[in-house]
Design a protein around this motif. Structure first.
Motif, PDB file in Angstrom:
ATOM      1  N   SER A 132      32.904  39.293  11.044  1.00 52.62           N
ATOM      2  CA  SER A 132      32.937  39.699   9.730  1.00 52.62           C
ATOM      3  C   SER A 132      32.094  41.064   9.720  1.00 52.62           C
ATOM      4  O   SER A 132      31.271  40.986  10.832  1.00 52.62           O
ATOM      5  N   THR A 133      32.850  42.236   8.601  1.00 52.76           N
ATOM      6  CA  THR A 133      31.317  43.584   8.663  1.00 52.76           C
ATOM      7  C   THR A 133      31.896  44.200   6.900  1.00 52.76           C
ATOM      8  O   THR A 133      32.882  43.789   6.586  1.00 52.76           O
ATOM      9  N   ASP A 134      30.526  44.698   6.483  1.00 54.52           N
ATOM     10  CA  ASP A 134      30.538  44.827   5.269  1.00 54.52           C
ATOM     11  C   ASP A 134      31.157  47.184   5.618  1.00 54.52           C
ATOM     12  O   ASP A 134      31.167  47.481   4.350  1.00 54.52           O
ATOM     13  N   ASP A 135      31.113  47.173   7.130  1.00 51.91           N
ATOM     14  CA  ASP A 135      30.470  48.619   6.804  1.00 51.91           C
ATOM     15  C   ASP A 135      32.164  48.934   6.850  1.00 51.91           C
ATOM     16  O   ASP A 135      32.900  49.370   7.838  1.00 51.91           O
ATOM     17  N   ALA A 136      33.579  48.958   5.660  1.00 52.30           N
ATOM     18  CA  ALA A 136      34.488  49.221   5.858  1.00 52.30           C
ATOM     19  C   ALA A 136      34.608  49.907   4.613  1.00 52.30           C
ATOM     20  O   ALA A 136      34.542  49.224   3.249  1.00 52.30           O
ATOM     21  N   TYR A 137      36.518  50.125   4.166  1.00 56.03           N
ATOM     22  CA  TYR A 137      36.534  51.180   3.741  1.00 56.03           C
ATOM     23  C   TYR A 137      37.851  51.664   3.497  1.00 56.03           C
ATOM     24  O   TYR A 137      38.746  52.011   5.166  1.00 56.03           O
ATOM     25  N   VAL A 138      38.213  51.397   2.100  1.00 51.37           N
ATOM     26  CA  VAL A 138      39.666  51.994   2.248  1.00 51.37           C
ATOM     27  C   VAL A 138      40.363  53.443   2.187  1.00 51.37           C
ATOM     28  O   VAL A 138      39.744  53.499   1.946  1.00 51.37           O
TER      29      VAL A 138
END
Length: 341
Positions: A34-40
């Motif tokens: 998992s990662t929260d360094d993600a963008y649409v």
């Protein structure tokens, strides 16, 4: 409740929870990254002017939905209409020149036919005067010298006339070759004129800037009456569908990541909803290598920094459409790396 009874119950519950967690981790948890360094992300297109001109009409507003082919901006087209008329006139002029050459060719063919007839007539006259000259030359006793001189003069005149006729025929045939060269030159000029006409039509069409796909208008920079040059950015068009997620995973999370694995996406804007997707591809290099100023670790003191690799994740179903999600939003991505049974 007696303390002696509570402690064993708590211990048993802790053991059960630990065993349950361990079982979950062994079966599923160890396969989850998992990662929260993600963008649409989305294919946002910058709409620019192909030709220069004054903005005559702005047909859209910010945040307005448009369909493919809808008019976005119209430029003043009067100069390009005049250029189209000029190019059309050049094409017609070259076509008229070709018609004139074709008519001249027909006339020249008739001239050549007349020259052939003249050569045949001159040749016949030469043969006749040659026979007369021979006969009069043989009748020395019965024909006067004057008559023989006339016969010789007629023969020489006939030979000269035949030579002139043959020369005229050669000139006429050479003139036909000149017409052939002129025709090729005019045909080349016609091709150039037709290319200029097509370019004029394209330039006139470029004065109407239309939407290349369905989407939403954003970042409008065009204003009525403003002069724009070729390549000037007028507005941006965000696609109505085809959104994706770029998730930047740490390098120690990539060992088993591969295309086709299922992913779950939770957006900060909708924390209570989970979207689904699947891994499409992994970047061939870390994000830092594509930056404007890549890190140079061979100089100065070295501090190790965990690198991240962009992973492209395609959104499934309605999530790929513009609305709930928008390009640039932050999301948290969880990828299930568990192999298929």
């Amino acid at each position: 409740m007696n303390r002696r009874k509570v402690i064993p119950l708590v211990a048993v519950a802790a053991v059960v929870l630990a065993a349950g967690y361990g079982l979950w981790w062994w079966q599923s948890g160890r396969f989850v990254e998992s990662t929260d360094d993600a963008y649409v992300g989305g294919d946002i297109s910058t709409i620019s002017a192909k030709v220069a001109g004054y903005v005559q009409e702005i047909a859209v507003q910010d945040n307005m939905r448009v369909k493919k082919g809808d008019l976005l901006v119209r430029l003043d087209a009067r100069d390009y209409q005049a250029a189209l008329m000029k190019a059309s006139g050049e094409v017609e002029a070259q076509q008229a020149a070709l018609a004139d050459i074709a008519a001249t060719r027909e006339l020249q063919l008739a001239t050549i036919a007349g020259s052939v007839a003249a050569v045949n007539a001159a040749q016949a006259m030469t043969e006749k005067t040659a026979g007369d000259n021979r006969r009069y030359g043989a009748l020395v006793q019965t024909v006067s010298a004057q008559t023989r001189d006339y016969a010789q003069a007629d023969y020489r005149q006939a030979v000269a006339q035949e030579s002139k006729a043959r020369a005229d025929k050669s000139v006429a045939e050479r003139q036909l070759q000149v017409l052939d060269a002129r025709e090729k030159q005019t045909q080349a000029a016609l091709v150039q004129a037709q290319a200029g006409l097509e370019m004029a039509k394209l330039n006139l069409g470029y004065t109407e800037i239309r939407a290349p796909f369905d989407g939403v208008i954003g970042n409008r920079r065009a204003w009525s009456g403003a002069y724009v040059s070729s390549g000037t950015q007028l507005l941006s068009l965000v696609p109505a569908q085809g959104l994706w997620v770029d998730a930047n995973f740490k390098e120690n999370q990539l060992a088993h990541l591969q295309a086709g694995q299922q992913a779950q996406i939770v957006a900060d804007v909708l924390p209570g909803r989970t979207f689904t997707g699947h891994v499409v591809s992994l970047s061939p290099a870390t994000g830092s290598r594509f930056s404007i100023l890549p890190a140079e670790n061979a100089t100065g003191n070295f501090t190790k920094i965990v690198q991240r690799v962009p992973v492209r994740i395609a959104l499934d179903g309605e999530a790929a459409k513009l609305g709930l999600l928008r390009p640039g939003l932050s999301v948290t991505v969880t990828v299930d790396e568990k192999p298929a049974p």
